[in-house]
Design an enzyme around this catalytic site. Structure first.
Site, PDB file in Angstrom:
ATOM      1  N   ASN A 112     -31.821  -0.182 -16.107  1.00 42.07           N
ATOM      2  CA  ASN A 112     -32.761   0.333 -15.103  1.00 42.07           C
ATOM      3  C   ASN A 112     -32.225   1.640 -14.521  1.00 42.07           C
ATOM      4  O   ASN A 112     -31.008   1.808 -14.349  1.00 42.07           O
ATOM      5  CB  ASN A 112     -33.071  -0.702 -14.020  1.00 42.07           C
ATOM      6  N   ILE A 113     -33.132   2.562 -14.277  1.00 40.27           N
ATOM      7  CA  ILE A 113     -32.776   3.880 -13.741  1.00 40.27           C
ATOM      8  C   ILE A 113     -33.660   4.111 -12.515  1.00 40.27           C
ATOM      9  O   ILE A 113     -34.869   4.315 -12.647  1.00 40.27           O
ATOM     10  CB  ILE A 113     -33.008   4.986 -14.801  1.00 40.27           C
ATOM     11  N   GLU A 114     -33.028   4.012 -11.331  1.00 31.58           N
ATOM     12  CA  GLU A 114     -33.813   4.110 -10.091  1.00 31.58           C
ATOM     13  C   GLU A 114     -33.993   5.554  -9.650  1.00 31.58           C
ATOM     14  O   GLU A 114     -33.373   6.480 -10.188  1.00 31.58           O
ATOM     15  CB  GLU A 114     -33.133   3.269  -9.008  1.00 31.58           C
ATOM     16  N   CYS A 123     -37.621   0.536 -15.370  1.00 27.74           N
ATOM     17  CA  CYS A 123     -36.937  -0.734 -15.630  1.00 27.74           C
ATOM     18  C   CYS A 123     -36.182  -0.679 -16.954  1.00 27.74           C
ATOM     19  O   CYS A 123     -36.485   0.136 -17.833  1.00 27.74           O
ATOM     20  CB  CYS A 123     -37.944  -1.877 -15.696  1.00 27.74           C
ATOM     21  N   GLU A 125     -36.210  -2.746 -19.496  1.00 24.90           N
ATOM     22  CA  GLU A 125     -37.032  -3.049 -20.675  1.00 24.90           C
ATOM     23  C   GLU A 125     -37.782  -1.813 -21.150  1.00 24.90           C
ATOM     24  O   GLU A 125     -37.837  -1.513 -22.346  1.00 24.90           O
ATOM     25  CB  GLU A 125     -38.075  -4.129 -20.347  1.00 24.90           C
ATOM     26  N   CYS A 156     -41.013  -7.500 -15.133  1.00 27.26           N
ATOM     27  CA  CYS A 156     -42.055  -7.235 -14.139  1.00 27.26           C
ATOM     28  C   CYS A 156     -43.405  -7.004 -14.833  1.00 27.26           C
ATOM     29  O   CYS A 156     -43.467  -6.858 -16.064  1.00 27.26           O
ATOM     30  CB  CYS A 156     -41.681  -6.028 -13.276  1.00 27.26           C
ATOM     31  N   CYS A 159     -43.743  -3.790 -16.970  1.00 33.27           N
ATOM     32  CA  CYS A 159     -43.025  -3.909 -18.250  1.00 33.27           C
ATOM     33  C   CYS A 159     -43.789  -4.811 -19.221  1.00 33.27           C
ATOM     34  O   CYS A 159     -43.837  -4.547 -20.423  1.00 33.27           O
ATOM     35  CB  CYS A 159     -41.609  -4.439 -18.041  1.00 33.27           C
TER      36      CYS A 159
HETATM   37  N1  THU Z   1     -36.045  -4.100 -12.815  1.00 30.27           N
HETATM   38  C1  THU Z   1     -35.893  -4.036 -14.174  1.00 30.27           C
HETATM   39  O1  THU Z   1     -35.090  -3.252 -14.682  1.00 30.27           O
HETATM   40  N2  THU Z   1     -36.647  -4.867 -14.938  1.00 30.27           N
HETATM   41  C2  THU Z   1     -37.581  -5.745 -14.453  1.00 30.27           C
HETATM   42  O2  THU Z   1     -38.362  -6.295 -15.198  1.00 30.27           O
HETATM   43  C3  THU Z   1     -37.617  -6.001 -12.997  1.00 30.27           C
HETATM   44  C4  THU Z   1     -36.992  -4.958 -12.130  1.00 30.27           C
HETATM   45  C5  THU Z   1     -35.228  -3.205 -11.982  1.00 30.27           C
HETATM   46  C6  THU Z   1     -36.025  -2.098 -11.355  1.00 30.27           C
HETATM   47  C7  THU Z   1     -35.186  -1.783 -10.142  1.00 30.27           C
HETATM   48  O3  THU Z   1     -34.194  -0.841 -10.493  1.00 30.27           O
HETATM   49  C8  THU Z   1     -34.505  -3.085  -9.794  1.00 30.27           C
HETATM   50  O4  THU Z   1     -34.645  -3.919 -10.925  1.00 30.27           O
HETATM   51  C9  THU Z   1     -35.082  -3.780  -8.554  1.00 30.27           C
HETATM   52  O5  THU Z   1     -36.451  -3.877  -8.644  1.00 30.27           O
END
Ligand code: THU
Length: 196
Positions: A112-114, A123, A125, A156, A159
């Site tokens: 994940n890259i915020e 996310c 995936e 999520c 995704c």
């Molecule tokens: N996140 C994912 O990488 N995959 C998901 O399916 C659910 C959420 C990440 C996004 C964000 O960086 C962190 O989890 C919190 O939401």
């Protein structure tokens, strides 16, 4: 004459014989060329001659019918566990990793890259899927997802929608659950999905 190859058949046979779609395409092209040259496989004798010839052609062109060895679910999960190393998650401190297995046996990892805007966060995936698609790979067998929390790393909604764009109804989603691995199919995690 003309050669007409059915993409669906290529996919089916690649799966059946356990090699890549590229190899199956090369093999079927050689097979069709043999027909154009007058070879056939109506009798066992004809078949033997044709088979020997059609194996010779790809070999001489350096096209091998390489076998695809797929990672096991446990190996794929182990790969997914390496991915959060690069997770950029300073806002949630929730690291996620994914490992995506393509039909031709490649593995694409993603984290994940915020983003400070939150909404621009990607996310794990989707990172893995976009990496694969941007490399020209669009056929997938499975994806393993892990996260830093105690709960299973269920994907999520966004995704799931992105997965449904590229995954088959039977592409598998693997998560760690109750001390073991649990597998869901695409159609299970997003039934009646939207598509154009
Ligand atoms: N996140 C994912 O990488 N995959 C998901 O399916 C659910 C959420 C990440 C996004 C964000 O960086 C962190 O989890 C919190 O939401």
């Amino acid at each position: 004459g003309d050669i007409v190859l059915c993409v669906q058949k290529i996919k089916e046979q690649a799966d059946k014989y356990g090699h890549s779609e590229k190899s199956e395409l090369a093999f079927l092209t050689a097979h069709s060329m043999m027909h154009l040259f007058g070879y056939d496989h109506m009798t066992p004798e004809e078949s033997a001659v044709m088979e020997a010839k059609q194996n010779e052609v790809p070999e001489r062109l350096g096209i091998t019918r390489q076998e695809v060895t797929y990672m096991t679910d446990n190996e794929l999960v182990a790969k997914a566990k390496e991915a959060p190393e690069n997770s950029y998650s300073p806002y949630s401190h929730f690291a996620v990793g994914a490992a995506l297995l393509s039909t031709d046996g490649q593995v694409f990892t993603g984290c994940n890259i915020e983003n400070s805007s939150f909404g621009a966060t990607n996310c794990a995936e989707r990172t893995a899927i976009f990496k694969a698609v941007s490399e020209g790979v669009k056929d997938f067998k499975a994806i393993a997802i892990v996260c830093s929390g105690d709960q299973p790393a269920y994907p999520c909604g966004i995704c799931r929608q992105v997965m449904s764009e590229f995954f088959n109804p039977d592409t598998r989603i693997i998560v760690e659950e109750g001390g073991g691995l649990k597998t869901y199919t695409m159609s299970e995690i997003l039934p009646d999905s939207f598509s154009l």
